[in-house]
Design a protein around this motif. Structure first.
Motif, PDB file in Angstrom:
ATOM      1  N   GLU A  67       0.892  -1.065  -0.211  1.00 53.26           N
ATOM      2  CA  GLU A  67      -0.205  -0.006   0.200  1.00 53.26           C
ATOM      3  C   GLU A  67       0.870   1.216  -0.131  1.00 53.26           C
ATOM      4  O   GLU A  67       0.126   2.493  -0.437  1.00 53.26           O
ATOM      5  N   LYS A  68       1.942   1.621   0.737  1.00 49.86           N
ATOM      6  CA  LYS A  68       3.004   2.762   0.615  1.00 49.86           C
ATOM      7  C   LYS A  68       3.561   2.236  -0.555  1.00 49.86           C
ATOM      8  O   LYS A  68       3.742   4.260  -1.274  1.00 49.86           O
ATOM      9  N   GLN A  69       3.860   1.633  -1.543  1.00 55.47           N
ATOM     10  CA  GLN A  69       4.705   2.007  -2.358  1.00 55.47           C
ATOM     11  C   GLN A  69       3.309   2.636  -3.163  1.00 55.47           C
ATOM     12  O   GLN A  69       4.010   2.851  -4.661  1.00 55.47           O
ATOM     13  N   LEU A  70       2.135   1.868  -3.421  1.00 53.23           N
ATOM     14  CA  LEU A  70       1.295   2.313  -4.628  1.00 53.23           C
ATOM     15  C   LEU A  70       0.926   3.323  -4.255  1.00 53.23           C
ATOM     16  O   LEU A  70       1.015   4.673  -5.213  1.00 53.23           O
ATOM     17  N   ALA A  71       1.157   4.191  -3.184  1.00 47.84           N
ATOM     18  CA  ALA A  71       0.917   5.091  -2.323  1.00 47.84           C
ATOM     19  C   ALA A  71       1.734   6.564  -3.310  1.00 47.84           C
ATOM     20  O   ALA A  71       1.237   7.264  -3.746  1.00 47.84           O
ATOM     21  N   SER A  72       3.054   5.651  -3.038  1.00 51.69           N
ATOM     22  CA  SER A  72       3.762   6.747  -3.330  1.00 51.69           C
ATOM     23  C   SER A  72       3.622   7.161  -4.761  1.00 51.69           C
ATOM     24  O   SER A  72       4.746   7.796  -5.139  1.00 51.69           O
ATOM     25  N   LEU A  73       3.856   6.132  -5.514  1.00 56.26           N
ATOM     26  CA  LEU A  73       3.928   6.199  -7.310  1.00 56.26           C
ATOM     27  C   LEU A  73       2.537   7.269  -7.432  1.00 56.26           C
ATOM     28  O   LEU A  73       2.425   7.211  -8.756  1.00 56.26           O
ATOM     29  N   GLY A  74       1.522   7.497  -5.795  1.00 56.32           N
ATOM     30  CA  GLY A  74      -0.162   7.770  -7.201  1.00 56.32           C
ATOM     31  C   GLY A  74      -1.070   6.657  -7.589  1.00 56.32           C
ATOM     32  O   GLY A  74      -1.866   7.532  -8.307  1.00 56.32           O
ATOM     33  N   ILE A  75      -1.143   5.480  -7.472  1.00 56.97           N
ATOM     34  CA  ILE A  75      -1.467   4.310  -7.947  1.00 56.97           C
ATOM     35  C   ILE A  75      -2.920   4.558  -7.341  1.00 56.97           C
ATOM     36  O   ILE A  75      -2.692   4.153  -6.471  1.00 56.97           O
ATOM     37  N   ILE A  76      -3.573   4.631  -7.893  1.00 59.77           N
ATOM     38  CA  ILE A  76      -5.761   4.142  -7.256  1.00 59.77           C
ATOM     39  C   ILE A  76      -6.007   2.836  -7.955  1.00 59.77           C
ATOM     40  O   ILE A  76      -5.830   2.833  -9.318  1.00 59.77           O
ATOM     41  N   TYR A  77      -6.928   2.431  -7.020  1.00 58.21           N
ATOM     42  CA  TYR A  77      -7.710   1.167  -7.025  1.00 58.21           C
ATOM     43  C   TYR A  77      -8.363   1.371  -6.075  1.00 58.21           C
ATOM     44  O   TYR A  77      -8.924   2.508  -5.018  1.00 58.21           O
ATOM     45  N   ASP A  78      -9.559   0.433  -6.179  1.00 59.09           N
ATOM     46  CA  ASP A  78     -10.943   0.286  -5.406  1.00 59.09           C
ATOM     47  C   ASP A  78     -10.474  -0.381  -4.287  1.00 59.09           C
ATOM     48  O   ASP A  78     -10.885  -0.987  -3.108  1.00 59.09           O
ATOM     49  N   LYS A  79      -9.645  -2.139  -4.651  1.00 57.90           N
ATOM     50  CA  LYS A  79      -9.771  -2.794  -4.089  1.00 57.90           C
ATOM     51  C   LYS A  79      -7.935  -3.295  -4.455  1.00 57.90           C
ATOM     52  O   LYS A  79      -8.260  -3.829  -5.142  1.00 57.90           O
ATOM     53  N   LEU A  80      -7.777  -3.987  -3.256  1.00 57.42           N
ATOM     54  CA  LEU A  80      -6.575  -4.507  -3.095  1.00 57.42           C
ATOM     55  C   LEU A  80      -6.495  -6.428  -2.550  1.00 57.42           C
ATOM     56  O   LEU A  80      -6.636  -6.441  -1.645  1.00 57.42           O
ATOM     57  N   ILE A  81      -6.315  -6.892  -3.331  1.00 57.58           N
ATOM     58  CA  ILE A  81      -6.142  -8.474  -3.347  1.00 57.58           C
ATOM     59  C   ILE A  81      -5.080  -9.017  -3.231  1.00 57.58           C
ATOM     60  O   ILE A  81      -4.328  -9.000  -4.465  1.00 57.58           O
ATOM     61  N   LEU A  82      -4.118  -9.539  -2.180  1.00 60.17           N
ATOM     62  CA  LEU A  82      -3.110  -9.906  -2.109  1.00 60.17           C
ATOM     63  C   LEU A  82      -3.127 -11.267  -1.665  1.00 60.17           C
ATOM     64  O   LEU A  82      -4.420 -11.903  -1.197  1.00 60.17           O
ATOM     65  N   GLY A  83      -2.434 -11.906  -1.888  1.00 61.71           N
ATOM     66  CA  GLY A  83      -1.440 -13.761  -1.587  1.00 61.71           C
ATOM     67  C   GLY A  83      -2.289 -14.534  -2.381  1.00 61.71           C
ATOM     68  O   GLY A  83      -2.885 -16.141  -2.367  1.00 61.71           O
ATOM     69  N   ILE A  84      -2.585 -14.159  -3.880  1.00 65.24           N
ATOM     70  CA  ILE A  84      -3.100 -15.089  -4.208  1.00 65.24           C
ATOM     71  C   ILE A  84      -2.045 -15.957  -5.987  1.00 65.24           C
ATOM     72  O   ILE A  84      -2.880 -16.879  -6.306  1.00 65.24           O
ATOM     73  N   GLY A  85      -0.988 -16.207  -5.334  1.00 67.74           N
ATOM     74  CA  GLY A  85      -0.104 -16.977  -5.659  1.00 67.74           C
ATOM     75  C   GLY A  85       0.581 -16.998  -6.837  1.00 67.74           C
ATOM     76  O   GLY A  85      -0.463 -15.378  -7.524  1.00 67.74           O
ATOM     77  N   GLY A  86       1.134 -17.391  -7.731  1.00 72.13           N
ATOM     78  CA  GLY A  86       1.588 -17.499  -9.173  1.00 72.13           C
ATOM     79  C   GLY A  86       1.391 -17.529  -9.916  1.00 72.13           C
ATOM     80  O   GLY A  86       1.641 -17.540 -11.309  1.00 72.13           O
ATOM     81  N   GLY A  87       0.908 -19.269  -9.645  1.00 77.19           N
ATOM     82  CA  GLY A  87      -0.093 -19.290 -10.434  1.00 77.19           C
ATOM     83  C   GLY A  87      -0.849 -19.209 -11.651  1.00 77.19           C
ATOM     84  O   GLY A  87      -1.293 -17.661 -11.635  1.00 77.19           O
ATOM     85  N   LYS A  88      -1.135 -19.903 -12.600  1.00 79.93           N
ATOM     86  CA  LYS A  88      -2.904 -19.100 -13.761  1.00 79.93           C
ATOM     87  C   LYS A  88      -4.008 -18.708 -12.728  1.00 79.93           C
ATOM     88  O   LYS A  88      -4.026 -19.396 -11.885  1.00 79.93           O
ATOM     89  N   ARG A  89      -4.318 -18.058 -13.070  1.00 78.31           N
ATOM     90  CA  ARG A  89      -5.969 -17.151 -12.633  1.00 78.31           C
ATOM     91  C   ARG A  89      -6.754 -17.558 -13.911  1.00 78.31           C
ATOM     92  O   ARG A  89      -6.501 -16.679 -14.774  1.00 78.31           O
ATOM     93  N   TYR A  90      -7.680 -17.999 -13.102  1.00 76.30           N
ATOM     94  CA  TYR A  90      -8.728 -17.414 -14.294  1.00 76.30           C
ATOM     95  C   TYR A  90     -10.213 -17.148 -13.718  1.00 76.30           C
ATOM     96  O   TYR A  90     -10.445 -16.942 -12.253  1.00 76.30           O
ATOM     97  N   ILE A  91     -11.148 -16.321 -14.376  1.00 72.21           N
ATOM     98  CA  ILE A  91     -11.952 -15.662 -14.067  1.00 72.21           C
ATOM     99  C   ILE A  91     -13.340 -16.069 -14.450  1.00 72.21           C
ATOM    100  O   ILE A  91     -13.271 -16.537 -16.084  1.00 72.21           O
ATOM    101  N   ILE A  92     -14.296 -16.546 -13.818  1.00 77.64           N
ATOM    102  CA  ILE A  92     -15.372 -17.345 -14.905  1.00 77.64           C
ATOM    103  C   ILE A  92     -16.369 -16.635 -14.196  1.00 77.64           C
ATOM    104  O   ILE A  92     -16.689 -16.179 -12.854  1.00 77.64           O
ATOM    105  N   ASN A  93     -17.229 -16.343 -15.250  1.00 78.09           N
ATOM    106  CA  ASN A  93     -18.640 -15.810 -15.143  1.00 78.09           C
ATOM    107  C   ASN A  93     -19.872 -16.290 -16.031  1.00 78.09           C
ATOM    108  O   ASN A  93     -18.902 -16.818 -16.679  1.00 78.09           O
ATOM    109  N   ASP A  94     -20.742 -15.355 -15.469  1.00 76.14           N
ATOM    110  CA  ASP A  94     -21.416 -15.756 -16.281  1.00 76.14           C
ATOM    111  C   ASP A  94     -22.047 -15.001 -17.601  1.00 76.14           C
ATOM    112  O   ASP A  94     -21.809 -14.240 -17.496  1.00 76.14           O
ATOM    113  N   ARG A  95     -23.204 -16.023 -18.790  1.00 71.84           N
ATOM    114  CA  ARG A  95     -23.297 -14.837 -19.350  1.00 71.84           C
ATOM    115  C   ARG A  95     -24.656 -14.484 -19.137  1.00 71.84           C
ATOM    116  O   ARG A  95     -25.107 -15.066 -18.447  1.00 71.84           O
ATOM    117  N   LYS A  96     -25.170 -12.848 -19.264  1.00 69.57           N
ATOM    118  CA  LYS A  96     -26.808 -12.678 -19.144  1.00 69.57           C
ATOM    119  C   LYS A  96     -27.605 -13.229 -19.636  1.00 69.57           C
ATOM    120  O   LYS A  96     -27.437 -14.175 -21.177  1.00 69.57           O
TER     121      LYS A  96
END
Length: 120
Positions: A67-96
């Motif tokens: 958080e300190k690093q992000l703030a020092s760079l002026g990076i804005i965000y709504d949420k910060l999620i840490l600890g998700i590991g370095g493996g493949k990441r999948y987003i699963i969502n429905d179609r309307k």
């Protein structure tokens, strides 16, 4: 056309800031380096009302330093999620039910090229 705001899930290291090994990037005297056009792109997304969720394989115990690093760079965000590991990441969502448009979209960038050329 859907007028609801988009949600951007964006990795930190190698995407917004230059990637360094965790043994280096989490040192208190480490100075993170913004990748080209990162702030401009984040501000554009913010103006459009997008939800910006930053994700990282960094450990939860590094939250304060991250958080300190992000703030020092002026990076804005709504949420910060840490600890998700370095493996493949999948987003699963429905179609309307009223269409066949995909609402989960994945974009893969080469490390340290940044988000400056994305058109989302």
């Amino acid at each position: 056309m859907d007028s609801r705001p988009k949600t951007i899930f964006c990795d930190i290291d190698g995407t917004l800031i230059r990637h360094y090994p965790p043994t280096q990037s989490m040192l208190p005297d480490h100075e993170p380096e913004l990748l080209d056009n990162t702030l401009q792109t984040l501000l554009e997304w913010d103006k459009k009302g997008y939800n910006i969720i930053l994700i990282s394989g960094r450990r939860e115990g590094s939250r304060r330093e991250t958080e300190k690093q992000l703030a020092s760079l002026g990076i804005i965000y709504d949420k910060l999620i840490l600890g998700i590991g370095g493996g493949k990441r999948y987003i699963i969502n429905d179609r309307k039910s009223y269409g066949s448009e995909n609402y989960a979209i994945a974009i893969n960038l080469d490390r340290n090229t940044g988000i400056g050329n994305l058109n989302i």
